[in-house]
Design a protein around this motif. Structure first.
Motif, PDB file in Angstrom:
ATOM      1  N   PRO A  46    -111.800 -11.273  72.247  1.00  0.00           N
ATOM      2  CA  PRO A  46    -112.161 -11.359  70.829  1.00  0.00           C
ATOM      3  C   PRO A  46    -111.025 -10.947  69.905  1.00  0.00           C
ATOM      4  CG  PRO A  46    -113.302  -9.523  71.880  1.00  0.00           C
ATOM      5  CD  PRO A  46    -112.636 -10.303  72.972  1.00  0.00           C
ATOM      6  N   PHE A  47    -110.094 -10.113  70.420  1.00  0.00           N
ATOM      7  CA  PHE A  47    -108.974  -9.663  69.595  1.00  0.00           C
ATOM      8  C   PHE A  47    -108.042 -10.823  69.257  1.00  0.00           C
ATOM      9  CE2 PHE A  47    -104.746  -7.810  68.940  1.00  0.00           C
ATOM     10  CZ  PHE A  47    -105.033  -6.893  67.939  1.00  0.00           C
ATOM     11  N   PHE A  48    -107.740 -11.650  70.258  1.00  0.00           N
ATOM     12  CA  PHE A  48    -106.792 -12.738  70.030  1.00  0.00           C
ATOM     13  C   PHE A  48    -107.464 -14.030  69.572  1.00  0.00           C
ATOM     14  CE2 PHE A  48    -103.960 -10.161  72.793  1.00  0.00           C
ATOM     15  CZ  PHE A  48    -102.915 -10.054  71.899  1.00  0.00           C
ATOM     16  N   LEU A  49    -108.695 -14.267  70.025  1.00  0.00           N
ATOM     17  CA  LEU A  49    -109.365 -15.523  69.692  1.00  0.00           C
ATOM     18  C   LEU A  49    -110.485 -15.338  68.675  1.00  0.00           C
ATOM     19  CD1 LEU A  49    -109.568 -16.991  73.299  1.00  0.00           C
ATOM     20  CD2 LEU A  49    -107.931 -17.634  71.550  1.00  0.00           C
ATOM     21  N   ALA A  50    -110.623 -14.127  68.143  1.00  0.00           N
ATOM     22  CA  ALA A  50    -111.655 -13.816  67.144  1.00  0.00           C
ATOM     23  C   ALA A  50    -113.037 -14.210  67.643  1.00  0.00           C
ATOM     24  CB  ALA A  50    -111.289 -14.459  65.814  1.00  0.00           C
ATOM     25  N   TRP A  51    -113.791 -14.928  66.831  1.00  0.00           N
ATOM     26  CA  TRP A  51    -115.204 -15.195  67.189  1.00  0.00           C
ATOM     27  C   TRP A  51    -115.315 -16.094  68.410  1.00  0.00           C
ATOM     28  CZ3 TRP A  51    -117.315 -20.085  67.208  1.00  0.00           C
ATOM     29  CH2 TRP A  51    -116.580 -21.084  66.550  1.00  0.00           C
ATOM     30  N   ILE A  52    -114.326 -16.949  68.644  1.00  0.00           N
ATOM     31  CA  ILE A  52    -114.380 -17.827  69.823  1.00  0.00           C
ATOM     32  C   ILE A  52    -114.266 -16.974  71.083  1.00  0.00           C
ATOM     33  CG2 ILE A  52    -113.275 -19.760  71.024  1.00  0.00           C
ATOM     34  CD1 ILE A  52    -112.148 -20.537  68.145  1.00  0.00           C
ATOM     35  N   GLY A  53    -113.311 -16.024  71.062  1.00  0.00           N
ATOM     36  CA  GLY A  53    -113.143 -15.111  72.187  1.00  0.00           C
ATOM     37  C   GLY A  53    -114.359 -14.227  72.382  1.00  0.00           C
ATOM     38  N   GLY A  54    -114.955 -13.803  71.260  1.00  0.00           N
ATOM     39  CA  GLY A  54    -116.160 -12.983  71.327  1.00  0.00           C
ATOM     40  C   GLY A  54    -117.299 -13.738  71.977  1.00  0.00           C
ATOM     41  N   MET A  72    -118.781  -7.112  72.022  1.00  0.00           N
ATOM     42  CA  MET A  72    -117.603  -7.964  71.941  1.00  0.00           C
ATOM     43  C   MET A  72    -117.841  -9.134  71.002  1.00  0.00           C
ATOM     44  SD  MET A  72    -116.008  -8.033  75.749  1.00  0.00           S
ATOM     45  CE  MET A  72    -115.550  -6.498  76.532  1.00  0.00           C
ATOM     46  N   LEU A  73    -119.062  -9.678  71.037  1.00  0.00           N
ATOM     47  CA  LEU A  73    -119.415 -10.784  70.154  1.00  0.00           C
ATOM     48  C   LEU A  73    -119.374 -10.320  68.698  1.00  0.00           C
ATOM     49  CD1 LEU A  73    -120.438 -13.722  69.893  1.00  0.00           C
ATOM     50  CD2 LEU A  73    -122.745 -12.834  70.051  1.00  0.00           C
ATOM     51  N   ILE A  74    -119.954  -9.142  68.435  1.00  0.00           N
ATOM     52  CA  ILE A  74    -119.971  -8.583  67.075  1.00  0.00           C
ATOM     53  C   ILE A  74    -118.532  -8.310  66.622  1.00  0.00           C
ATOM     54  CG2 ILE A  74    -120.649  -6.569  65.685  1.00  0.00           C
ATOM     55  CD1 ILE A  74    -123.224  -6.491  67.555  1.00  0.00           C
ATOM     56  N   GLY A  76    -115.824  -9.763  67.655  1.00  0.00           N
ATOM     57  CA  GLY A  76    -115.160 -11.050  67.427  1.00  0.00           C
ATOM     58  C   GLY A  76    -115.486 -11.606  66.051  1.00  0.00           C
ATOM     59  N   ILE A  77    -116.759 -11.519  65.662  1.00  0.00           N
ATOM     60  CA  ILE A  77    -117.197 -12.053  64.365  1.00  0.00           C
ATOM     61  C   ILE A  77    -116.629 -11.210  63.222  1.00  0.00           C
ATOM     62  CG2 ILE A  77    -119.216 -12.451  62.897  1.00  0.00           C
ATOM     63  CD1 ILE A  77    -120.723 -13.101  65.631  1.00  0.00           C
ATOM     64  N   VAL A  78    -116.733  -9.885  63.373  1.00  0.00           N
ATOM     65  CA  VAL A  78    -116.213  -8.981  62.336  1.00  0.00           C
ATOM     66  C   VAL A  78    -114.700  -9.168  62.198  1.00  0.00           C
ATOM     67  CG1 VAL A  78    -115.833  -6.543  61.737  1.00  0.00           C
ATOM     68  CG2 VAL A  78    -118.080  -7.284  62.558  1.00  0.00           C
ATOM     69  N   TRP A  79    -114.030  -9.277  63.356  1.00  0.00           N
ATOM     70  CA  TRP A  79    -112.576  -9.450  63.391  1.00  0.00           C
ATOM     71  C   TRP A  79    -112.175 -10.749  62.702  1.00  0.00           C
ATOM     72  CZ3 TRP A  79    -108.690  -6.552  63.447  1.00  0.00           C
ATOM     73  CH2 TRP A  79    -107.445  -6.931  63.911  1.00  0.00           C
ATOM     74  N   THR A  80    -113.012 -11.803  62.832  1.00  0.00           N
ATOM     75  CA  THR A  80    -112.754 -13.083  62.172  1.00  0.00           C
ATOM     76  C   THR A  80    -112.715 -12.886  60.661  1.00  0.00           C
ATOM     77  OG1 THR A  80    -113.942 -14.182  63.962  1.00  0.00           O
ATOM     78  CG2 THR A  80    -113.531 -15.486  61.979  1.00  0.00           C
ATOM     79  N   PHE A  81    -113.703 -12.140  60.139  1.00  0.00           N
ATOM     80  CA  PHE A  81    -113.770 -11.895  58.697  1.00  0.00           C
ATOM     81  C   PHE A  81    -112.610 -11.020  58.246  1.00  0.00           C
ATOM     82  CE2 PHE A  81    -118.250 -13.172  59.219  1.00  0.00           C
ATOM     83  CZ  PHE A  81    -118.307 -14.113  58.208  1.00  0.00           C
TER      84      PHE A  81
END
Ligand SMILES: [Zn+2]
Length: 103
Positions: A46-54, A72-74, A76-81
């Motif tokens: 999730p760190f590198f692929l954001a929500w897709i990785g999550g 990890m999903l959360i 990924g989504i938060v990291w995307t924003f």
């Protein structure tokens, strides 16, 4: 042969519920929710692929550790924003800088 824990009648080992009394048989053999230790390296997804990785991490790990997979999903989504807001801030900063030079 298996026996119904409720009425003691002989039942098929494949039976989902007792044909005699309707007592659910599968519920008793269901494994408790797994809490397998998940490698910290999975957080890179999730760190590198954001929500897709999550999303990938969630679907791969949800059967091994539902709580970590959801986290990890959360993340990924938060990291995307966060990434989205950060890139807008950086873009605004760069454009502001160019604007200053242009003026
Ligand atoms: Zn029964």
């Amino acid at each position: 042969m298996a026996f119904c824990p409720n009425c003691g009648r002989e039942v098929s080992p494949e039976a989902i519920s007792c044909p005699n009394c309707g007592h659910p048989l599968r519920q008793t053999v269901l494994k408790p929710e797994l809490r397998e230790k998940i490698s910290a390296a999975w957080w890179l997804l999730p760190f590198f692929l954001a929500w897709i990785g999550g999303l990938i991490a969630y679907f791969v790990l949800k059967d091994r550790n539902g709580k970590t997979a959801t986290n990890m999903l959360i993340f990924g989504i938060v990291w995307t924003f966060v990434g989205f807001v950060l890139s807008i801030a950086i873009a605004a900063f760069i454009f502001g800088l160019f604007g200053m030079f242009g003026a």
